[in-house]
Structure formats: C-alpha cells, structure tokens
Write a protein that holds these residues in place. Structure first.
Motif, PDB file in Angstrom:
ATOM      1  N   ILE A  72     -38.400  52.718  33.823  1.00 24.13           N
ATOM      2  CA  ILE A  72     -39.361  51.762  34.384  1.00 24.13           C
ATOM      3  C   ILE A  72     -38.693  50.925  35.468  1.00 24.13           C
ATOM      4  N   ARG A  73     -37.487  50.446  35.204  1.00 25.89           N
ATOM      5  CA  ARG A  73     -36.782  49.604  36.184  1.00 25.89           C
ATOM      6  C   ARG A  73     -36.451  50.371  37.466  1.00 25.89           C
ATOM      7  N   ASN A  74     -36.145  51.667  37.331  1.00 24.20           N
ATOM      8  CA  ASN A  74     -35.673  52.435  38.480  1.00 24.20           C
ATOM      9  C   ASN A  74     -36.783  53.203  39.185  1.00 24.20           C
ATOM     10  N   ALA A  75     -38.033  53.006  38.771  1.00 22.22           N
ATOM     11  CA  ALA A  75     -39.133  53.748  39.387  1.00 22.22           C
ATOM     12  C   ALA A  75     -39.210  53.445  40.883  1.00 22.22           C
ATOM     13  N   ASP A  76     -39.440  54.493  41.678  1.00 27.12           N
ATOM     14  CA  ASP A  76     -39.504  54.306  43.129  1.00 27.12           C
ATOM     15  C   ASP A  76     -40.937  54.341  43.650  1.00 27.12           C
ATOM     16  N   ARG A  77     -41.917  54.391  42.733  1.00 32.53           N
ATOM     17  CA  ARG A  77     -43.321  54.330  43.147  1.00 32.53           C
ATOM     18  C   ARG A  77     -44.144  53.843  41.961  1.00 32.53           C
ATOM     19  N   PRO A  78     -45.354  53.385  42.199  1.00 37.10           N
ATOM     20  CA  PRO A  78     -46.183  52.901  41.089  1.00 37.10           C
ATOM     21  C   PRO A  78     -46.456  54.006  40.074  1.00 37.10           C
ATOM     22  N   PHE A  79     -46.614  53.621  38.837  1.00 35.97           N
ATOM     23  CA  PHE A  79     -46.851  54.588  37.772  1.00 35.97           C
ATOM     24  C   PHE A  79     -48.293  55.077  37.781  1.00 35.97           C
ATOM     25  N   ASP A  80     -48.446  56.348  37.437  1.00 36.66           N
ATOM     26  CA  ASP A  80     -49.761  56.935  37.240  1.00 36.66           C
ATOM     27  C   ASP A  80     -49.679  57.883  36.052  1.00 36.66           C
ATOM     28  N   ASP A  81     -50.748  58.621  35.837  1.00 38.17           N
ATOM     29  CA  ASP A  81     -50.809  59.543  34.714  1.00 38.17           C
ATOM     30  C   ASP A  81     -49.652  60.548  34.754  1.00 38.17           C
ATOM     31  N   ALA A  82     -49.394  61.138  35.921  1.00 40.96           N
ATOM     32  CA  ALA A  82     -48.376  62.189  36.023  1.00 40.96           C
ATOM     33  C   ALA A  82     -46.971  61.639  35.781  1.00 40.96           C
ATOM     34  N   SER A  83     -46.646  60.501  36.375  1.00 38.13           N
ATOM     35  CA  SER A  83     -45.296  59.958  36.195  1.00 38.13           C
ATOM     36  C   SER A  83     -45.084  59.478  34.763  1.00 38.13           C
ATOM     37  N   THR A  84     -46.140  59.018  34.099  1.00 38.60           N
ATOM     38  CA  THR A  84     -46.014  58.592  32.704  1.00 38.60           C
ATOM     39  C   THR A  84     -45.803  59.800  31.799  1.00 38.60           C
ATOM     40  N   ARG A  85     -46.498  60.905  32.089  1.00 37.86           N
ATOM     41  CA  ARG A  85     -46.269  62.139  31.314  1.00 37.86           C
ATOM     42  C   ARG A  85     -44.840  62.623  31.522  1.00 37.86           C
ATOM     43  N   ALA A  86     -44.342  62.505  32.734  1.00 36.19           N
ATOM     44  CA  ALA A  86     -42.953  62.915  32.994  1.00 36.19           C
ATOM     45  C   ALA A  86     -41.977  62.080  32.169  1.00 36.19           C
ATOM     46  N   MET A  87     -42.271  60.800  32.007  1.00 40.71           N
ATOM     47  CA  MET A  87     -41.432  59.959  31.159  1.00 40.71           C
ATOM     48  C   MET A  87     -41.455  60.442  29.714  1.00 40.71           C
ATOM     49  N   GLN A  88     -42.636  60.810  29.212  1.00 40.30           N
ATOM     50  CA  GLN A  88     -42.720  61.284  27.829  1.00 40.30           C
ATOM     51  C   GLN A  88     -41.922  62.566  27.618  1.00 40.30           C
ATOM     52  N   LEU A  89     -41.729  63.354  28.677  1.00 41.16           N
ATOM     53  CA  LEU A  89     -40.998  64.623  28.568  1.00 41.16           C
ATOM     54  C   LEU A  89     -39.522  64.476  28.935  1.00 41.16           C
ATOM     55  N   ASP A  90     -39.065  63.282  29.223  1.00 42.24           N
ATOM     56  CA  ASP A  90     -37.696  63.071  29.690  1.00 42.24           C
ATOM     57  C   ASP A  90     -36.671  63.442  28.611  1.00 42.24           C
ATOM     58  N   VAL A  91     -35.616  64.157  29.013  1.00 36.73           N
ATOM     59  CA  VAL A  91     -34.587  64.593  28.055  1.00 36.73           C
ATOM     60  C   VAL A  91     -33.188  64.173  28.500  1.00 36.73           C
ATOM     61  N   LEU A  92     -33.080  63.158  29.362  1.00 41.83           N
ATOM     62  CA  LEU A  92     -31.759  62.625  29.681  1.00 41.83           C
ATOM     63  C   LEU A  92     -31.302  61.768  28.501  1.00 41.83           C
ATOM     64  N   ASP A  93     -30.123  62.068  27.961  1.00 40.31           N
ATOM     65  CA  ASP A  93     -29.684  61.488  26.691  1.00 40.31           C
ATOM     66  C   ASP A  93     -28.652  60.394  26.917  1.00 40.31           C
ATOM     67  N   LEU A  94     -29.027  59.145  26.644  1.00 42.32           N
ATOM     68  CA  LEU A  94     -28.095  58.033  26.810  1.00 42.32           C
ATOM     69  C   LEU A  94     -27.038  57.997  25.712  1.00 42.32           C
ATOM     70  N   PHE A  95     -27.311  58.599  24.569  1.00 41.73           N
ATOM     71  CA  PHE A  95     -26.268  58.780  23.557  1.00 41.73           C
ATOM     72  C   PHE A  95     -25.162  59.659  24.148  1.00 41.73           C
ATOM     73  N   ALA A  96     -25.550  60.740  24.800  1.00 40.25           N
ATOM     74  CA  ALA A  96     -24.561  61.620  25.428  1.00 40.25           C
ATOM     75  C   ALA A  96     -23.856  60.918  26.581  1.00 40.25           C
ATOM     76  N   ARG A  97     -24.585  60.099  27.326  1.00 42.19           N
ATOM     77  CA  ARG A  97     -23.954  59.372  28.422  1.00 42.19           C
ATOM     78  C   ARG A  97     -22.856  58.461  27.890  1.00 42.19           C
ATOM     79  N   ARG A  98     -23.080  57.850  26.750  1.00 41.57           N
ATOM     80  CA  ARG A  98     -22.099  56.908  26.206  1.00 41.57           C
ATOM     81  C   ARG A  98     -20.909  57.616  25.564  1.00 41.57           C
ATOM     82  N   TYR A  99     -21.150  58.818  24.985  1.00 40.33           N
ATOM     83  CA  TYR A  99     -20.097  59.434  24.169  1.00 40.33           C
ATOM     84  C   TYR A  99     -19.663  60.815  24.648  1.00 40.33           C
TER      85      TYR A  99
END
Length: 775
Positions: A514-541
């Motif tokens: 949400i903080r890094n979004a480069d355009r206003p949110f809509d249906d498509a960008s919100t669905r993309a968020m629900q499908l996001d698989v970037l893992d912050l657990f993996a980023r940390r460890y």
C-alpha cells in the motif's frame, strides 16, 4: 457352453441395467433449479435466480421467507456437510461413521459444546428464534419438495438425516468458534509444558517482535507517501483483510479486501448467496454464508462492506486443578474443596448394541480434559464458547448495517468467535473494530499461555473486556487499515487480548504494497495484492540459509539462494530449497529441545532461532545452531532435488470421506492435487504439511484462502466480487462441485451484484418457490 452363453449374456445385461438404474437414481440427488416447487412454510412466493456458477440470488417478500429459501438451497446443495457439522458438535458422529469416530465423539462430549448450544437456545431473543426457525423450516422443506435421492454420502452410509432444528443453527456457530479459538493451541502448549517443564517450554513462546506491524499504528506515525501520490497523479494480519480510503483509489471510494485462511475442504466451508427482502427490516446483501446457518457472514450490502480475520484472542484458559489427597471426587478451590460435577454421556456407535458410557467431570472453571498432569492434578478448560452466546443477532445486524454506528452495534452483538472486523461504506469512511468476548482475569492479568493454578483464584475470569476498550479506528490519518492476525495495538491492552498472535510478515507485506503503490488502487491491483507471493520471512532470514550452504561449501545452493527474488512463485527452485531447509531445521530444533523426540515447535519458534542464530536452551547455543543449520541444508539439497515450487507443493481440498480409496475413485471426492504457490508467510498464503520421505510432493497445502472478497464502494455491482475454493455444490458429481477451483487458483472473482438488472443479466436458471396450497 452354448447353453450357458445366453444365460451369461442375460446376466451381464441385467447387471448393466441394475447398475445403470442405480447411477440414474443416485443422480436424482442433483437439485432442481428451474420451474416451480410448492413448499410448506413460506409466507409468499420466492424467486431464486442462479448464474452460470450456481450462485443464487433470492428475492423474497420478507426476511423470514428469504432465510427460509436460503435454508432450502443449503439443503439442496450441502446437506451432507451440514449433517457432519451438527453431529460433530453433538458428539454423535459414531452413530453414522462407527468406531473410527468414537474418539472424536468422546472429545466433543467432554468439551460440552452441545450443552452450550442448548443453554443458548433457551436464552435467544424472539427475533433470533424466528430467523432460526424459518431457516430450519426451509432446510426441512427441501427434503420433502423433491422425491430424489439423498446425496451419495448418505446412501453409502445408509443414513437418513434428522430434521434440522434451531439448535442445529447454533451448533454451526459453535463449530466456527472451535475452529477459530485458542483451545487447540492451549492444549498443545499444556502437553509441551508437561514434557519439557516450564523453564524449557518458555522457548516455545517468543514475544511478538518489536519490529512487527500492529493493526493500529503507534500514535504519531506519519501517513504513507501514497496519500500524496494521489495529488501528484491527479492526471487521475492466518487471514488477511485490508481497507484503503477513497483518497488512494481510482473510484474515489474505499476498497475493502478479505481472504480468510481456513482449512481447504471439499465442499468449501462457504456458500455464495444474495438475499433480498423489502423494507427497513429487510435484506439487500450479498456474500458468503455457511451451510447450516442463515444470513451472510462476510460481504456487503448497498451501504457497507465488511471483512474479518481471526483476532487470536486468548479465549480458552487451562487450569491445573489440585485433587484432594484422600478423595479424588473433590478438587481444591479458593474457598476449600469442592466435588466435581459428574455428567453421564451415552455415546452410541454404529455396529455396537450397547452405548459407550462416558463420565465427564466438570469443575467451577469447566470440563476436565485429557491432558497430562502430575498425579495430584487434573486439567480443566474455561472457554468463552462454552457459555451462552448467539451470533444470529449480530450477523443480522451486520447484514442490515447502514453506517459506522449501526456497524459497531452489530459487532458488539458478536460474542464469539472473536474477529478483527474491517469496514468500508459508500459515504467514504473506513474503519476497524475488534469483536468478540475477551476474558478479564483477576487484577487484569495478561492472557496466560501455559496452564495456571485453579485453586488460588488469581486467574479466575471476572468478566469481559468492555466493548469500549476494544481496539478500533475510524478514518485513520494514514488512509488504510491492515489486519493479518497480527497484534492489534502496541499499548498494554493488547496483553489482555492475547500473547500468541501470528507472525507479522503478511501484515508487513500488505502495508508495504500500500505504501509503495505507484497508482491509485482498483479492482485489478487489489486482486494482484491478494495473489502476492513475495515472502518477508524469506527476506529476513534468507541470509541464514545462504550461510548454512556456505558452511557446507555448497556454492551452487548458496548461489541459488542469493539470486532468489524471494517470491514463492511456481517456477522458483530457490523457494523449494529454502522452505525445505526451514522445515528440516524446525524439526531438528524441536528434537534438540525435546531430547531427541518430535514435539510442538511453531514457525514463530523457528523464527526466534533464526533471529538469534542460536538455540537459546543450549549453553553452546551458537555452535549448536550452526551444526543444525548446516545439517538441515545437507538434507534439504537432495530432497529439493532442483525442483520448482510447483513441482514440490500441491494443494488438495479434502473431503471427509475422501481417504476411503474406492469412494474417492468412484465419486471424485477430493479436489486435487494441483500445483500451488505461496508460503505460510506470503499474502497469498499456503499453510502446508511437510512430509519426509515424500514420493511426489514433500509439501501439501491444507489451508489457505478459503474465499476471497473485494468490494469497491464506488462500483459495487461491476467491480470486485467473491470466489470460494471449490464450488457451490457439495454433491461430488455436480457440475458446480469444483467449478470455482480454477478461478480461485488464478485469482479471478465472481461478480455477485445487488441490483436486479445486473442479476438478471447473469441469470441462467430461475426457480420459483410457492407456498403450499391448502387442500
């Protein structure tokens, strides 16, 4: 031989005719979805318009007729699922399933959820009872409206369901309370403490990290850059939910997203439906319902939308009860020894002539449960779901809510299960409130993790946290709210709520997007968020895994992990290696803690090990960790075997009878396996079981997004929608048994509009329910 041949041919033909007739009869279990049916119990005609996925839109003259029709449809499509749930709560599964279900029945009888249901039934309001009675009447009417077969599970087990009753509606609510409660975790912790002792067991309960995201930020946190972006653009926390204000969306109105993470079953827990009845006391609501109970649990009406995530309230405390040294029928209380209340339960078992008699002991806190304790002690449980409480009034009020005030009143009526509830409305407001009963212990003590003494009175429940003290927010300055089973607030009131929230990684990732979004949110960008698989657990460890490979001088594994984009995506080989290494390390750390045996050891516990790079229970903790990490990588590399994540991780939607091989082969009860992506700490979550050795898939995803929902309050009929994991039907050979599964996997949503015109454009079949004419 010539004389025998005609006989054999005739016999084969007869068998074929009989088999064909049997197949045709079984297929009569499919519901009637077109035409007109007369049913007893309706006040006026009801129209049911279904779309191509079998999603019904119900138009009725009254709320009672609408929920009657909902019960009718639930019974048409999900009767076996409903039967299974109510019998589980009643402790009566063994009557149908026989010996394999006996232990489950014993457990449920000891716990006493059905007793709580009956106590609640006596206390419900007349308005709630009318809704439950109308719904139950609809369920029962479906059984008599058609002469077709029962669903195949009933036929296989030679079982006839009993009529549905208002108490059965409450039983469905208690099953959700059980699913979402802290009870199972409390029992697992108690058993771990009994094995390890309090000192070693404390390593199982890491504190919520101070770097973790809370639902409501600390006072003074600055708003996100994305708020300013709207002006610049003016060329135009195991479940997830979030809501963003209209200042961050393309429509200029809030967008709400929700995906509850629950067991992935066939059929799905959820059933999509829209309910319409006129008037101020009517309904105009769409969303997901639970077969066996009326109304919409999660969804939207024409004014508001709402979503929920588990709040992880510590709603179940285990008490150590001290037995009288000379009389085991008594236990110690603050005012002296008391006698156990004894309740005799008769459990009937299919195939047995006599019932199994069970004697249940109850203390002032609650029932005694089978958890290991020293000879002089037993363990009892006090749990909010064992007291009276109904969800019907609260859910009905949610379905009718028009604004923030009416929404708050509705959530106040939701005693259990406890939920983080996010809110959006067409007026442009967004909000959050934590619902459910939060026990208050003596002196407002923090929620305990391990069992506590029951004889001192120090931990006795003195009431519940006043609703006015529940964490909440309306239109926060930062313009969004995120909940992902994470800690609610940094302030001390959180310690009264829980001590065992989920890890903060999903909440952190949603906030980051949400903080890094480069355009206003809509249906498509919100669905993309629900499908996001970037893992912050993996980023940390991830660097810990790289170090483990380097210690082994495995340059190929180290290079693969270093080059990983940290996404649990289908084609990633690094994801397979990393998650395999983490799971092997977790099991190795558990064996080290438990003296060489397997034991309870959560992902939060292994995260604590990775954070510190040491085994805190060992004097040589740093060196012991290095050895375990190195050996885990040695085992992980050949097991991962260069496979992509799609080759290593599968998802299966389990049917309760699907492990009966012949039945699964004939009826196709399980849905899957199918390749899957995500991890336990990605937004598109995949809670998996890890199996070693594994012939095909070492990872099997068993829980995840049970449904997805997006509501754009600026375009309710045309944007967003819902999807469930399998399909509307619970009948295995029905076309709607699993037709939403590909949509669910791909992140698509099913429109469930509210306007009559939009619904009619999607309608493929219409069923009219007419009141039965009197003779």
């Amino acid at each position: 031989m010539r004389r025998v041949l005609p006989f054999l041919l005739g016999f084969v033909a007869l068998v074929g005719v009989v088999a064909g007739a049997a197949v045709l009869y079984v297929r009569t279990a499919l519901p009637r979805t077109e035409g007109t049916l007369e049913v007893a119990g309706l006040g006026a005609p009801v129209q049911v318009l279904r779309d191509e996925l079998g999603v019904p839109h119900i138009w009725a003259a009254s709320t009672e007729d609408a929920v009657f029709a909902q019960g009718f449809l639930h019974a048409q499509d999900r009767l076996w699922q409903m039967e299974l749930v109510r019998r589980a709560i009643q402790g009566r599964l063994a009557e149908v399933l026989g010996e394999p279900a006996l232990e489950t029945d014993r457990f449920m009888r000891r716990l006493g959820l059905w007793r709580a249901v009956l106590a609640t039934l006596d206390a419900v309001s007349p308005a709630e009872r009318r809704i439950m009675e109308a719904y139950a009447a609809g369920v029962n009417a479906a059984r008599h409206a058609d002469s077709g077969a029962l669903p195949p599970e009933f036929l296989v087990l030679r079982h006839e369901p009993e009529p549905w009753r208002p108490a059965d509606v409450l039983a469905v609510g208690r099953m959700m309370s059980f699913t979402l409660s802290s009870y199972s975790e409390a029992v697992a912790v108690a058993r771990a403490v009994a094995r390890l002792g309090p000192e070693r067991a404390r390593h199982l309960f890491p504190a919520y990290p101070d770097w973790g995201e809370t639902i409501l930020p600390a006072p003074g946190e600055p708003p996100p850059l994305a708020v300013a972006l709207v002006d610049a653009f003016s060329v135009a926390a195991a479940s997830n939910s979030w809501v963003v204000s209209g200042a961050l969306t393309a429509s200029g109105k809030p967008i709400l997203a929700n995906d509850p993470h629950l067991g992935l079953n066939a059929p799905s827990l959820w059933y999509l439906v829209a309910l319409h009845a006129p008037g101020a006391d009517g309904l105009d609501v769409a969303g997901v319902s639970i077969p066996g109970a009326p109304l919409v649990i999660l969804g939207r009406n024409r004014a508001v939308a709402w979503g929920m995530t588990n709040a992880y309230v510590d709603d179940a405390d285990l008490f150590l009860e001290r037995l009288h040294p000379a009389d085991s029928t008594r236990y110690l209380a603050p005012d002296g020894y008391r006698r156990f209340e004894l309740v005799a339960e008769s459990v009937f078992v299919k195939g047995r002539e006599e019932p199994v008699i069970l004697s249940v002991r109850r203390t002032r806190h609650g029932p005694v449960i089978p958890v290991d304790a020293p000879d002089s002690l037993v363990v009892s449980v006090q749990w909010t779901a064992l007291g009276p409480g109904s969800q019907v009034a609260g859910i009905l009020a949610l379905n009718r809510a028009r604004d923030w005030s009416s929404f708050l009143r509705a959530v106040d009526d939701l005693d259990d299960p406890h939920q983080n509830v996010v809110y959006a409305d067409t007026a442009g407001h967004i909000g959050y409130i934590m619902g459910g009963s939060v026990p208050l212990r003596g002196d407002r003590r923090p929620a305990p993790v391990a069992p506590v003494p029951g004889w001192t009175g120090d931990w006795d429940w003195l009431g519940t946290l006043p609703f006015d003290e529940h964490p909440r927010a309306l239109d926060p300055d930062r313009g969004f709210i995120v909940t992902a089973n994470n800690r609610q607030v940094a302030e001390p009131v959180a310690e009264l709520i829980s001590g065992t929230w989920q890890e903060p990684f999903r909440a952190m990732r949603i906030t980051e997007m949400i903080r890094n979004a480069d355009r206003p949110f809509d249906d498509a960008s919100t669905r993309a968020m629900q499908l996001d698989v970037l893992d912050l657990f993996a980023r940390r460890y991830r660097d810990r895994a790289v170090d483990a490979a380097a210690i082994r001088q495995d340059t190929a594994a180290a290079a693969l992990l270093r080059s990983w984009d940290l996404r649990a995506s289908p084609d990633s080989r690094a994801a397979t290696l990393f998650y395999t290494w983490v799971e092997i390390l977790r099991r190795a750390a558990a064996r080290d803690l438990y003296g060489g045996e397997a034991g309870y050891f959560t992902r939060a516990s292994v995260a604590e090990v990775l954070e510190a790079r040491r085994l805190a229970w060992r004097e040589d903790g740093v060196g012991a960790y290095r050895d375990l990490a190195r050996d885990a990588m040695k085992a992980a590399v050949p097991l991962a075997d260069g496979r992509s994540w799609r080759e290593a991780n599968r998802v299966v939607h389990d049917h309760a009878l699907g492990d009966v091989g012949a039945l699964n082969t004939i009826l196709g009860l399980h849905v899957g396996p199918h390749p899957h992506m995500g991890s336990p700490t990605t937004v598109n979550v995949a809670h998996y079981a890890f199996q070693v050795p594994a012939r095909d898939f070492p990872f099997t995803t068993t829980a995840g997004p049970s449904m997805r929902h997006i509501a754009d309050m600026g375009n309710l009929d045309a944007a967003g929608g819902f999807v469930i994991g399998t399909g509307q039907s619970g009948i295995p050979f029905a076309r709607h048994y699993d037709d939403q599964r590909p949509l669910w996997s791909g992140g698509a949503l099913v429109p469930v509009p509210l306007s009559r015109e939009a619904v009619q454009r999607r309608t493929t079949r219409t069923l009219i329910l007419e009141p039965q004419r009197r003779e």
